[in-house]
Design a protein around this motif. Structure first.
Motif, PDB file in Angstrom:
ATOM      1  N   LEU A   1       0.838  -1.211   0.000  1.00 56.00           N
ATOM      2  CA  LEU A   1       0.000   0.000   0.000  1.00 56.00           C
ATOM      3  C   LEU A   1       0.867   1.252   0.000  1.00 56.00           C
ATOM      4  O   LEU A   1       0.480   2.284  -0.561  1.00 56.00           O
ATOM      5  N   ALA A   2       2.038   1.175   0.634  1.00 54.00           N
ATOM      6  CA  ALA A   2       2.934   2.334   0.663  1.00 54.00           C
ATOM      7  C   ALA A   2       3.385   2.707  -0.747  1.00 54.00           C
ATOM      8  O   ALA A   2       3.483   3.895  -1.101  1.00 54.00           O
ATOM      9  N   VAL A   3       3.625   1.691  -1.584  1.00 49.83           N
ATOM     10  CA  VAL A   3       4.029   1.949  -2.971  1.00 49.83           C
ATOM     11  C   VAL A   3       2.890   2.616  -3.737  1.00 49.83           C
ATOM     12  O   VAL A   3       3.087   3.619  -4.440  1.00 49.83           O
ATOM     13  N   GLN A   4       1.681   2.074  -3.588  1.00 55.05           N
ATOM     14  CA  GLN A   4       0.540   2.640  -4.308  1.00 55.05           C
ATOM     15  C   GLN A   4       0.204   4.040  -3.792  1.00 55.05           C
ATOM     16  O   GLN A   4      -0.244   4.894  -4.549  1.00 55.05           O
ATOM     17  N   ARG A   5       0.440   4.278  -2.491  1.00 61.21           N
ATOM     18  CA  ARG A   5       0.241   5.632  -1.942  1.00 61.21           C
ATOM     19  C   ARG A   5       1.178   6.628  -2.610  1.00 61.21           C
ATOM     20  O   ARG A   5       0.762   7.731  -2.982  1.00 61.21           O
ATOM     21  N   ASP A   6       2.428   6.229  -2.787  1.00 58.62           N
ATOM     22  CA  ASP A   6       3.400   7.130  -3.423  1.00 58.62           C
ATOM     23  C   ASP A   6       3.001   7.425  -4.872  1.00 58.62           C
ATOM     24  O   ASP A   6       3.154   8.560  -5.350  1.00 58.62           O
ATOM     25  N   ILE A   7       2.518   6.416  -5.555  1.00 62.46           N
ATOM     26  CA  ILE A   7       2.078   6.620  -6.937  1.00 62.46           C
ATOM     27  C   ILE A   7       0.896   7.588  -6.968  1.00 62.46           C
ATOM     28  O   ILE A   7       0.837   8.488  -7.818  1.00 62.46           O
ATOM     29  N   PHE A   8      -0.037   7.427  -6.041  1.00 58.49           N
ATOM     30  CA  PHE A   8      -1.199   8.317  -5.970  1.00 58.49           C
ATOM     31  C   PHE A   8      -0.765   9.759  -5.701  1.00 58.49           C
ATOM     32  O   PHE A   8      -1.265  10.700  -6.346  1.00 58.49           O
ATOM     33  N   ILE A   9       0.159   9.950  -4.769  1.00 56.67           N
ATOM     34  CA  ILE A   9       0.632  11.303  -4.457  1.00 56.67           C
ATOM     35  C   ILE A   9       1.338  11.914  -5.669  1.00 56.67           C
ATOM     36  O   ILE A   9       1.155  13.094  -5.989  1.00 56.67           O
ATOM     37  N   PHE A  10       2.134  11.102  -6.382  1.00 56.60           N
ATOM     38  CA  PHE A  10       2.793  11.589  -7.602  1.00 56.60           C
ATOM     39  C   PHE A  10       1.743  12.023  -8.628  1.00 56.60           C
ATOM     40  O   PHE A  10       1.884  13.073  -9.266  1.00 56.60           O
ATOM     41  N   GLN A  11       0.693  11.228  -8.766  1.00 62.03           N
ATOM     42  CA  GLN A  11      -0.375  11.585  -9.705  1.00 62.03           C
ATOM     43  C   GLN A  11      -1.055  12.878  -9.281  1.00 62.03           C
ATOM     44  O   GLN A  11      -1.426  13.699 -10.141  1.00 62.03           O
ATOM     45  N   CYS A  12      -1.217  13.089  -7.971  1.00 65.33           N
ATOM     46  CA  CYS A  12      -1.794  14.356  -7.482  1.00 65.33           C
ATOM     47  C   CYS A  12      -0.923  15.548  -7.862  1.00 65.33           C
ATOM     48  O   CYS A  12      -1.431  16.675  -7.998  1.00 65.33           O
ATOM     49  N   CYS A  13       0.379  15.314  -8.042  1.00 68.61           N
ATOM     50  CA  CYS A  13       1.312  16.404  -8.344  1.00 68.61           C
ATOM     51  C   CYS A  13       1.379  16.741  -9.833  1.00 68.61           C
ATOM     52  O   CYS A  13       1.798  17.849 -10.198  1.00 68.61           O
ATOM     53  N   ILE A  14       1.003  15.790 -10.699  1.00 70.43           N
ATOM     54  CA  ILE A  14       1.094  16.069 -12.139  1.00 70.43           C
ATOM     55  C   ILE A  14      -0.274  16.074 -12.824  1.00 70.43           C
ATOM     56  O   ILE A  14      -0.407  16.578 -13.940  1.00 70.43           O
ATOM     57  N   GLY A  15      -1.309  15.502 -12.206  1.00 72.34           N
ATOM     58  CA  GLY A  15      -2.688  15.641 -12.695  1.00 72.34           C
ATOM     59  C   GLY A  15      -3.060  14.873 -13.941  1.00 72.34           C
ATOM     60  O   GLY A  15      -4.088  15.165 -14.554  1.00 72.34           O
ATOM     61  N   CYS A  16      -2.285  13.884 -14.340  1.00 70.44           N
ATOM     62  CA  CYS A  16      -2.626  13.157 -15.565  1.00 70.44           C
ATOM     63  C   CYS A  16      -3.667  12.065 -15.293  1.00 70.44           C
ATOM     64  O   CYS A  16      -3.916  11.686 -14.152  1.00 70.44           O
ATOM     65  N   ARG A  17      -4.275  11.566 -16.348  1.00 73.75           N
ATOM     66  CA  ARG A  17      -5.197  10.444 -16.233  1.00 73.75           C
ATOM     67  C   ARG A  17      -4.394   9.180 -15.941  1.00 73.75           C
ATOM     68  O   ARG A  17      -3.232   9.067 -16.319  1.00 73.75           O
ATOM     69  N   VAL A  18      -5.069   8.201 -15.319  1.00 77.91           N
ATOM     70  CA  VAL A  18      -4.366   6.979 -14.951  1.00 77.91           C
ATOM     71  C   VAL A  18      -3.863   6.244 -16.196  1.00 77.91           C
ATOM     72  O   VAL A  18      -2.810   5.594 -16.160  1.00 77.91           O
ATOM     73  N   SER A  19      -4.591   6.343 -17.325  1.00 80.85           N
ATOM     74  CA  SER A  19      -4.154   5.670 -18.553  1.00 80.85           C
ATOM     75  C   SER A  19      -2.827   6.225 -19.048  1.00 80.85           C
ATOM     76  O   SER A  19      -2.032   5.509 -19.656  1.00 80.85           O
ATOM     77  N   ASP A  20      -2.581   7.508 -18.799  1.00 78.84           N
ATOM     78  CA  ASP A  20      -1.301   8.124 -19.187  1.00 78.84           C
ATOM     79  C   ASP A  20      -0.235   7.876 -18.116  1.00 78.84           C
ATOM     80  O   ASP A  20       0.940   7.658 -18.442  1.00 78.84           O
ATOM     81  N   LEU A  21      -0.664   7.895 -16.848  1.00 75.85           N
ATOM     82  CA  LEU A  21       0.270   7.669 -15.738  1.00 75.85           C
ATOM     83  C   LEU A  21       0.984   6.333 -15.892  1.00 75.85           C
ATOM     84  O   LEU A  21       2.197   6.230 -15.708  1.00 75.85           O
ATOM     85  N   PHE A  22       0.242   5.281 -16.250  1.00 74.81           N
ATOM     86  CA  PHE A  22       0.798   3.936 -16.330  1.00 74.81           C
ATOM     87  C   PHE A  22       1.773   3.768 -17.484  1.00 74.81           C
ATOM     88  O   PHE A  22       2.465   2.754 -17.553  1.00 74.81           O
ATOM     89  N   LYS A  23       1.848   4.737 -18.383  1.00 70.39           N
ATOM     90  CA  LYS A  23       2.746   4.626 -19.541  1.00 70.39           C
ATOM     91  C   LYS A  23       4.017   5.466 -19.390  1.00 70.39           C
ATOM     92  O   LYS A  23       4.914   5.397 -20.240  1.00 70.39           O
ATOM     93  N   LEU A  24       4.078   6.276 -18.360  1.00 70.35           N
ATOM     94  CA  LEU A  24       5.209   7.196 -18.215  1.00 70.35           C
ATOM     95  C   LEU A  24       6.514   6.462 -17.943  1.00 70.35           C
ATOM     96  O   LEU A  24       6.586   5.558 -17.101  1.00 70.35           O
TER      97      LEU A  24
END
Length: 501
Positions: free
Chosen positions: A329-352
C-alpha cells in the motif's frame, strides 16, 4: 375529349390468337395506339361501325351459346370482353383527365404507365383523376426505392462496425480526428448492448421473433424501448440468462464476464451520445435520411455534481503517514501522491517512463484525445514529485517510472489507503444509478481520478487561471468537465464578497 379512332387485331400468334389493339383520337396531333395485352381467337372478333379511312370505331366479341363442351371457351371470351370494355373506359378517362390541365405530360408512355397502375389498383372509373395517377406513380417509386434499399441493405451492425472502424471523429466540426482505442472499446460496449436488446425483443415478444434493428426504421419509440432495456438489463439476467451467455458484457476471454450492474443516467446518456453520433454520420453520408433522435425527449444530457477532492493538507497527511506495516500500500500511496502532483489520467500515468521527463518537466500526449488533438502536455514537477520519482528509479521491470499494478487494484488500494490514513470525511456525491445526491465517506468514493481532481482543484485555488491549468491537465478549452471546478471553492467566494465590505 378522347375517343376511339380504331379497334383492330394484331397478327395471329402461333396459338391462333391475336391481340386487341386500339387507337385513340386525343388531339389532331396526338392519336396514340395501344396494345391491350388481351388476346382472342380472330373468328370471335368482328368490327362494326367504320368511320373515315375505313377505321373501325366499334367491335363485337362473339360469345357462343353455352353447351356441354364449350364452357372454358365461353368463360375466357366473357373475361376478355369484360376486361377490354373496362380497358377502353379507363384509357379514355386517363386521356381526358390528363389533357384537361396537363397536356404537356400526355404521352403514350404516360398513358401506358397510368393504365398499368390503375389496372393494378383496380381503380373505379369515377375515381380516376390526374392527382390519383400521380399518387400511384409516387407510391410505386417509393416501393421500388424500398425494394432497392432492401436488396442492397447491409445489416445494422455492419454499419455500426463501419462507423467504429472507418469514420473520423469530429474535431471543431470537421471529421478529421482518429478515434482512440478507449473510444472504440466503449463503442463496442454499445454494440454488444444493442445486440442483447435485439435478442431480448425476439425472446420476449412472440409477435417479433424476427425483429432486427434497422437504420431506416429506428424511431423515438425504439429509442425509448432501448433506454428502458438498458436501465433494467441487470434485472433481466435471471429471466433471460441465455442473452448474456450468447453476448457477454465483455469480449475479454481471459477473465470472467462481469454480472450486469444497474446503469445510471450518465452511463445511458454516454451510450446514447455514441448512438446519436452514429446516426449523424449516416445522415452526413446520405446512407439514410432517418434520424430517430429528432424530437426524442428521453435521456439527453449527463448530470454531474460539484467535483470533490482532497485538500493539500489531506494530501500531505496521506503522503507522510507511516505505512511501513503495509509495504504494498505504501508503494501505491506514493504513486497516488505523484499523480496528485502532475494531474494526468491513470491511462497516461501507467505509460510514463524516464523518456517523458525532460529538464524536470513531465511531457506526454494524452492518450484519450490523441486522435483529436496532438497537443503535448508539459507539467513541471514540484519537489515532492521529483523525490518520489527518484525513490523508485529503476525498480520497474518494464522501465516505467513506478512499479504499477492493474488499474482496478490501484483503485481498490487507494480506498484502503484513505481509510488507514484517517481521511474519511463526508462528501456530497451524486448516486450514479439514482441520480440523487447523497453523503458518503470520501475514502469509499476515492479513486485514481481523484488525484486528477486534486491537482486541478488545488491549482485553481492558487492561480484562478483556467487556461493555465487546462494546459497542464489536458482539458480542452471550454471543457464542460473543467468548468465544473469553478463551483468548488467557497474560499474564492468569500474573497469576492469581502471586496464589498
Amino acid at each position: 375529349m378522347a375517343k376511339i379512332n380504331d379497334i383492330k387485331l394484331s397478327k395471329v400468334r402461333e396459338d391462333g390468337k391475336a391481340e386487341l389493339i386500339v387507337r385513340l383520337y386525343v388531339t389532331k396531333r396526338f392519336c396514340p395506339q395501344f396494345r391491350s395485352g388481351l388476346f382472342i381467337d380472330p373468328k370471335r372478333f368482328s368490327q362494326k361501325e367504320r368511320g373515315e379511312q375505313t377505321r373501325c370505331t366499334s367491335y363485337e366479341i362473339d360469345i357462343p351459346r353455352k353447351g356441354k363442351y364449350n364452357f372454358p371457351e365461353i368463360k375466357e371470351l366473357e373475361t376478355v370482353d369484360m376486361k377490354f370494355a373496362l380497358y377502353l373506359k379507363r384509357i379514355i378517362k386517363i386521356c381526358d383527365v390528363t389533357a384537361e390541365k396537363h397536356e404537356d405530360v400526355l404521352t403514350t408512355e404516360w398513358i401506358n404507365n397510368s393504365i398499368r397502375l390503375i389496372n393494378k389498383e383496380n381503380t373505379n372509373i369515377e375515381d380516376i383523376s390526374y392527382q390519383h395517377i400521380v399518387s400511384l406513380i409516387e407510391k410505386e417509386h417509393q416501393e421500388i426505392e424500398a425494394e432497392r434499399i432492401k436488396a442492397n441493405k447491409r445489416p445494422f451492425f455492419d454499419w455500426m462496425n463501419d462507423f467504429r472502424d472507418n469514420a473520423k471523429k469530429k474535431v471543431n466540426g470537421k471529421r478529421e480526428g482518429d478515434k482512440s482505442d478507449v473510444w472504440k472499446r466503449n463503442f463496442d460496449v454499445l454494440i454488444r448492448a444493442l445486440k442483447r436488446y435485439e435478442t431480448f425483443v425476439r425472446l420476449s415478444d412472440k409477435d417479433r421473433k424476427g425483429f432486427m434493428l434497422d437504420i431506416d426504421t429506428m424511431d423515438n419509440e425504439t429509442l425509448e424501448d432501448i433506454e428502458s432495456y438498458l436501465r433494467n438489463e441487470h434485472a433481466l439476467l435471471e429471466e433471460y440468462p441465455k442473452i448474456f451467455q450468447m453476448i457477454p458484457a465483455t469480449t475479454d476471454t481471459k477473465r470472467r464476464s462481469p454480472k450486469p450492474q444497474p446503469r445510471g443516467n450518465n452511463t445511458i446518456c454516454s451510450l446514447f451520445n455514441k448512438l446519436k453520433a452514429f446516426f449523424n454520420w449516416l445522415n452526413e453520408k446520405k446512407i439514410t435520411t432517418n434520424n430517430p433522435f429528432m424530437g426524442y425527449e428521453g435521456v439527453v444530457s449527463e448530470k454531474y455534481g460539484t467535483p470533490y477532492y482532497i485538500t493539500l493538507d489531506e494530501r500531505n497527511q496521506i503522503a507522510d503517514f507511516d505505512l511501513s506495516a503495509h509495504p504494498q500500500l505504501a508503494v501505491q500511496r506514493d504513486i497516488f501522491i505523484f499523480q496528485c502532483c502532475i494531474g494526468c489520467r491513470v491511462s497516461d500515468l501507467f505509460k510514463l517512463t524516464e523518456n517523458n521527463v525532460i529538464n524536470g518537466v513531465i511531457e506526454y500526449i494524452p492518450h484519450k484525445t490523441k486522435g483529436e488533438r496532438q497537443n503535448v502536455i508539459r507539467v513541471p514537477m514540484n519537489t515532492r514529485a521529483v523525490v518520489l520519482m527518484g525513490k523508485y528509479k529503476g525498480m520497474d521491470r518494464k522501465g516505467r517510472l513506478f512499479p504499477f499494478v492493474s488499474a482496478q487494484k490501484y483503485n481498490e488500494d487507494i480506498k484502503e489507503i484513505f481509510r488507514l490514513c484517517g481521511v474519511t470525511r463526508l462528501v456530497t456525491v451524486v448516486n450514479s444509478v439514482t441520480g440523487k445526491e447523497e453523503q458518503r465517506p470520501i475514502n469509499e468514493v476515492a479513486s485514481s481520478h481523484m488525484a486528477r481532481r486534486t491537482f486541478v482543484g488545488n491549482l485553481y485555488k492558487q492561480v484562478k487561471d483556467p487556461n493555465l491549468i487546462a494546459s497542464m491537465s489536458g482539458h480542452a478549452e471550454g471543457s464542460k468537465a473543467f468548468n465544473r471546478y469553478r463551483e468548488i471553492d467557497d474560499e474564492l467566494k468569500k474573497e469576492v464578497v469581502s471586496l464589498i465590505d
